[in-house]
Design an enzyme around this catalytic site. Structure first.
Site, PDB file in Angstrom:
ATOM      1  N   ARG A   1       0.496  -1.209  -0.328  1.00  0.00           N
ATOM      2  CA  ARG A   1       0.126  -0.339  -0.156  1.00  0.00           C
ATOM      3  C   ARG A   1       0.752   1.409  -0.269  1.00  0.00           C
ATOM      4  NH1 ARG A   1      -3.437  -1.155   4.235  1.00  0.00           N
ATOM      5  NH2 ARG A   1      -5.006  -1.440   2.139  1.00  0.00           N
ATOM      6  N   ALA A   2       1.621   0.865   0.290  1.00  0.00           N
ATOM      7  CA  ALA A   2       2.627   2.179   0.359  1.00  0.00           C
ATOM      8  C   ALA A   2       3.614   2.953  -1.102  1.00  0.00           C
ATOM      9  CB  ALA A   2       4.205   2.084   1.516  1.00  0.00           C
TER      10      ALA A   2
END
Length: 710
Positions: free
Chosen positions: A275-276
């Site tokens: 997700r980062a």
């Protein structure tokens, strides 16, 4: 109608303003978490950005804000007729900390069900926030069950309601914005990861800036409408720029080189999951659009990383979120050396623009309505580390252990006979590596705040029965209510489809879950505990218990005793981080006033019982059991005074655990004797480990049962 403080009139806080504006440009960024001390205008900035969001087209009369161009096929109010759209401002929905589950996700319309016999769904706040902003003030104080519901909705973009015979699914895509004061406790990592960006804010230390904050605040309080009118032109210009950036966003090119930079940065900081990378890519694209460019550059990647990664990097327990800018610059520098970039074509922003497009017309520029000197409706604040690619600052070494590094020997002893608070004091040593502990819980069934430690009757949990309401009805048990009212329908003259219900028929649900407790640590910091390796192990054990308390949503307090007296090092608080910091800096030395530590604990628990009578305490005494304070003439010995204080705590019904820190081949068993006086459970440092203890919880309950029987 209350006039909102203008966004363009907020002083400083460049990083916060930029993060909010980027989410306005690209809602796919995923929201903002604003961390900062009290009085820094966090809420003011969030409420102000909502007025800048473009209007949304919705189906007229739809309670779920369906888009007329692409209505939700599963909308509970559907199907919708074509050409029924209307424009309205984007909503900002506030979720109160004390909101109920029904208020958040919606529930069966009880009034219609009982009066008309109709099974109808009443929407909650998630439906109201669809295609708008969901704002949670003090998000770190939100109950766990509400956090879980938010996580599900944010992950799936929809809310699923399965309860009380109602099965509903509706779209719930919203911009999640939360504010929090870290002093009041941290967020669970799962919720942290759901926020796209995070920023830290703190009050400005610049005198002129603080004066401007007060000046504008007073002007706003005196005439809100007039103050807003003076900033109307700047607000309109900011709306136009947001709209232009939104229009440009689909044309921004995120090239393979920028993607590789993002991957290198995320890998370098060892962030968990992917997700980062995705959020950083979306943020870099939004930064380029905000700057008026159609290509993503290195400065966009850097600015995006400073916003998207601080709360996602892997870190030790109780470390505050943050990002090492020197390390970030080093990663980007190495990437440039391996894959040099050709000189870019100057974009439409011109050669004088800053690294994030914040030149004369960018955020923070002289002509930018979002970047001019700004006032606020609170105390005013400035972000500590603006993400707009500032010059790298020299790193500052962690001084929590370095400044307390002992210069002398490590021999164990009482540290002298002076008995003063500073007599024989040794510098603080660092804590050993924390470990997973077994759960220590309070016996019996409580009724405290929701948590994860001891069994309790709670507002949320598994339903175990029904009862007549005690006071105001909190949670209706529908089946039990219908069962109580059904036999009386003919006698009450019922003729229609509805159910005739009276006050005596109402039943509320009895639910059982787990509560958070007050875990009060009483730590022996005397000379007998001062051997370096021994004290490091003791601090590591207490740190492990603190980590367990954080995960179980407890309040914690810290009492230390050494020299001549005991000290309340940390009053009971929800900020376990603060307790960890105080523990790390704890010096040792002097005599062992064990009785003073126990009496201080009794006084603290007495006061907390008045403040929060429903929160049950768990006393954790960390000591080797010695008592070596100066003996008073003709009085009781230190050991006798400690025993008397322990019996007083036991008489108050306080559940306790004594962590026995005695070491060496010859052991006196004093900590075990103290545990018997407290009617608590003795446990060694080794037995605290989750893989070592087999019957600790059972022992605590057994001792408590024996105490009640006696």
């Amino acid at each position: 109608m209350t006039t909102t403080y203008p966004f363009s009139a907020i002083v400083g806080m460049d990083g916060l303003r930029l993060a909010l504006l980027l989410n306005a440009v690209s809602p796919a960024v995923g929201g903002v978490l604003v961390r900062g001390e009290k009085g820094t205008a966090k809420s003011t900035a969030v409420r102000a950005i909502a007025s800048l969001l473009p209007e949304v087209d919705v189906v007229a009369g739809c309670r779920f804000s369906c888009d007329p161009a692409a209505p939700d096929p599963s909308c509970p109010d559907g199907p919708h007729e074509p050409d029924t759209g209307e424009a309205r401002p984007a909503r900002m929905v506030e979720l109160p900390v004390g909101a109920s589950e029904d208020r958040l996700v919606g529930a069966l319309d009880i009034e219609r069900a009982l009066s008309d016999g109709v099974k109808a769904f009443e929407p909650g706040l998630l439906a109201d926030a669809h295609r708008g902003v969901l704002y949670v003030d003090e998000v770190n104080l939100l109950h766990d069950h509400l956090i879980d519901l938010l996580l599900d909705a944010a992950a799936m973009g929809a809310s699923y309601v399965e309860r009380e015979g109602v099965s509903v699914r509706h779209a719930a895509r919203f911009l999640l914005v939360g504010t929090m004061n870290p002093e009041e406790g941290e967020l669970r990592p799962q919720l942290l990861d759901r926020f796209g960006l995070t920023v830290e804010v703190a009050a400005s230390r610049d005198t002129d800036e603080r004066v401007e904050v007060v000046r504008r605040r007073l002007a706003y309080d005196e005439d809100p409408e007039g103050f807003a009118a003076r900033w109307a032109a700047d607000e309109d210009a900011l709306r136009e720029r947001i709209a232009a950036a939104r229009a440009l966003l689909p044309g921004v090119r995120l090239g393979d080189r920028a993607l590789r930079q993002i991957a290198a940065v995320c890998a370098g900081f060892e962030v968990d999951g992917m997700r980062a990378d995705i959020v950083t890519a979306r943020t870099a694209t939004a930064l380029a659009a905000w700057a008026g460019r159609t290509d993503v550059r290195t400065e966009d990647v850097r600015g995006a990383a400073l916003l998207a990664l601080p709360h996602r990097r892997r870190r030790a327990p109780f470390d505050a979120p943050g990002l090492d800018e020197d390390k970030l610059d080093e990663i980007l520098r190495r990437f440039e050396e391996e894959d040099p970039e050709p000189d870019p074509d100057p974009g439409p922003e011109g050669p004088d623009d800053g690294p994030d497009g914040s030149g004369p017309e960018g955020p923070g520029g002289a002509d930018d309505p979002g970047g001019r000197p700004e006032g606020d409706a609170g105390d005013g604040a400035r972000e500590q580390a603006p993400p707009a690619a500032p010059e790298p600052e020299p790193s500052v070494p962690d001084q929590r252990t370095a400044e307390h590094e002992p210069a002398g020997g490590e021999a164990e002893g009482d540290g002298g006979t002076g008995g003063g608070a500073a007599g024989g004091e040794r510098a603080a040593v660092g804590a050993a590596e924390p470990f997973r502990t077994r759960r220590l819980d309070v016996p019996g069934l409580g009724e405290g705040a929701a948590g994860r430690r001891s069994r309790a009757r709670t507002a949320h949990g598994r339903t175990t029965g029904a009862r007549r309401p005690r006071g105001a009805l909190s949670a209706l048990h529908l089946t039990a209510t219908v069962r109580a009212a059904a036999p009386h329908q003919r006698a009450r003259g019922r003729r229609g489809p509805g159910l005739l219900v009276r006050r005596d028929d109402l039943r509320e649900a009895v639910r059982e879950g787990r509560e958070g407790n007050l875990v009060l640590f009483v730590v022996d910091a005397s000379g007998s505990m001062a051997a370096r390796k021994r004290m490091s192990a003791i601090k590591g054990a207490v740190l492990s218990l603190l980590l367990d308390a954080y995960q179980r949503r407890d309040k914690v307090g810290l009492i230390t005793f050494r020299g001549a007296d005991a000290e309340l090092a940390l009053p009971p608080t929800s900020s376990v981080d603060a307790a960890a910091v105080r523990l790390e800096r704890l010096p040792t030395g002097g005599r062992t006033p064990l009785a003073a530590g126990l009496l201080k604990a009794r006084e603290v628990l007495r006061v907390e019982r008045l403040r929060d009578p429903s929160r049950r305490p768990l006393l954790v005494v960390v000591t080797d059991g010695r008592a070596t304070e100066a003996r008073r003439s003709g009085g009781a010995t230190p050991v006798e005074r400690a025993g008397r204080a322990a019996r007083m705590l036991a008489g108050d019904g306080v559940a306790s655990v004594v962590v026995d820190c005695e070491s060496g081949p010859v052991r006196l068993g004093l900590a075990g004797a103290l545990a018997r006086e407290l009617r608590g459970t003795p446990v060694t440092l080794d037995e605290l480990r989750a893989d070592s203890v087999t019957a600790l919880v059972r022992d605590v309950r057994t001792v408590s049962t024996s105490r009640r029987a006696a």
